[in-house]
Write an enzyme that holds these catalytic residues in place. Structure first.
Site: not given
Ligand code: KIV
Length: 269
Positions: A43, A81, A113, A179
């Site tokens: 994000s 992530d 993801e 989500e």
């Molecule tokens: O990238 C992110 O911040 C996320 C969260 C919103 C779960 O994947």
């Protein structure tokens, strides 16, 4: 050192809190508040890097931010992530990219993801000692297929989420992010799997909640409908910068206390 088992032990006992952070300063503030996990989310693409979505975020950007967050964090579990296409195309490359976040940058775990294509990879990463968090429902890296709308409102899509949750748990995922799915589906997933569920726009029956830092503190220009703003940092920053500009323009800054002179330079000219 925090471990995924500490997080798992909290499930069903006390709510798990997770928040994103993308730099060492923010991570240290968030960590000091006692949050359980810090997600270095992709994000960052929209939240701080000025992109329209998360797709342009690179592995190098993620690695640099994960390193900064890990350096700013003492207690929380740091989750990296994995950016779009840094995993999934080739197993060896996916493993090396995920492993780098732990080996070189100090993350404790990775998040993917997820979908049918991540079950085997989750199993392999777990075997290799790379704790893996799955992410189901709205997966923003698939924005070109799904948009940002609510997911799994049709029965067969909801069943698929439930199946994927079970499959990722069996593959070794240590937790699941859910989500933008119906609260009753998130509740059913939480009841079905033993690993913690962490919701974002997925109601109050998950084992924990995650939000994006800039949404929570009021730095974002726009936020998704399921986010909540708990502060107004954007206007506090603007006020501080306004005061600085006024002080420079009026001559109030710098004051004598901000300056020094060197006597030996008095006869310079
Ligand atoms: O990238 C992110 O911040 C996320 C969260 C919103 C779960 O994947």
């Amino acid at each position: 050192m925090p471990t995924v088992r500490d997080l798992q032990a909290m499930a069903g006992e006390e709510p798990i809190t997770m928040l994103t952070a993308y730099d060492a300063v923010t991570a240290s503030i968030v960590d000091d508040t006692g949050v359980d996990a810090i997600l270095v989310g992709d994000s960052m693409g929209n939240a701080i890097l000025g992109h329209d979505d998360t797709l342009p975020v690179t592995l190098e950007e993620m690695a640099s931010r994960v390193g900064a967050v890990a350096r700013g964090t003492d207690d929380a579990l740091v989750v990296a992530d994995m950016p779009f296409l840094s995993f999934g195309a080739d197993e060896g490359e996916s493993i090396r990219n995920c492993g780098r976040m732990l080996k070189e940058e100090g993350a404790n775990a990775v998040k993917l993801e997820s979908g049918p294509h991540t079950v085997d990879l989750t199993e392999r990463l777990t075997e290799l000692g790379i704790p893996t968090m799955a992410h189901l429902g709205l997966t923003p890296q698939s924005v070109n297929q799904t948009g940002y709308t609510r997911q799994a409102t049709a029965r067969e899509d909801a069943e698929e989420i439930l199946d994927l949750a079970r499959e990722h748990e069996a593959a070794g995922a240590f937790a699941l992010v859910l989500e933008h799915i119906p609260a009753n589906l998130a509740g059913k997933v939480t009841e079905t799997v033993d690993i913690p569920t962490i919701g974002i726009g997925a109601g109050g029956d998950c084992d924990g909640q995650v939000l994006v830092f800039t949404d929570v503190v009021g730095l974002s220009e726009s936020s998704p409908p399921f986010a909540e703003q708990f502060g107004d940092v954007r206007s506090e920053v603007a006020d501080a910068v306004d005061e600085y500009i006024d002080a420079v323009e009026s001559g109030a800054f710098p004051a004598e206390s901000h300056s020094h002179t060197a006597d030996e330079l008095d006869d310079l000219y």
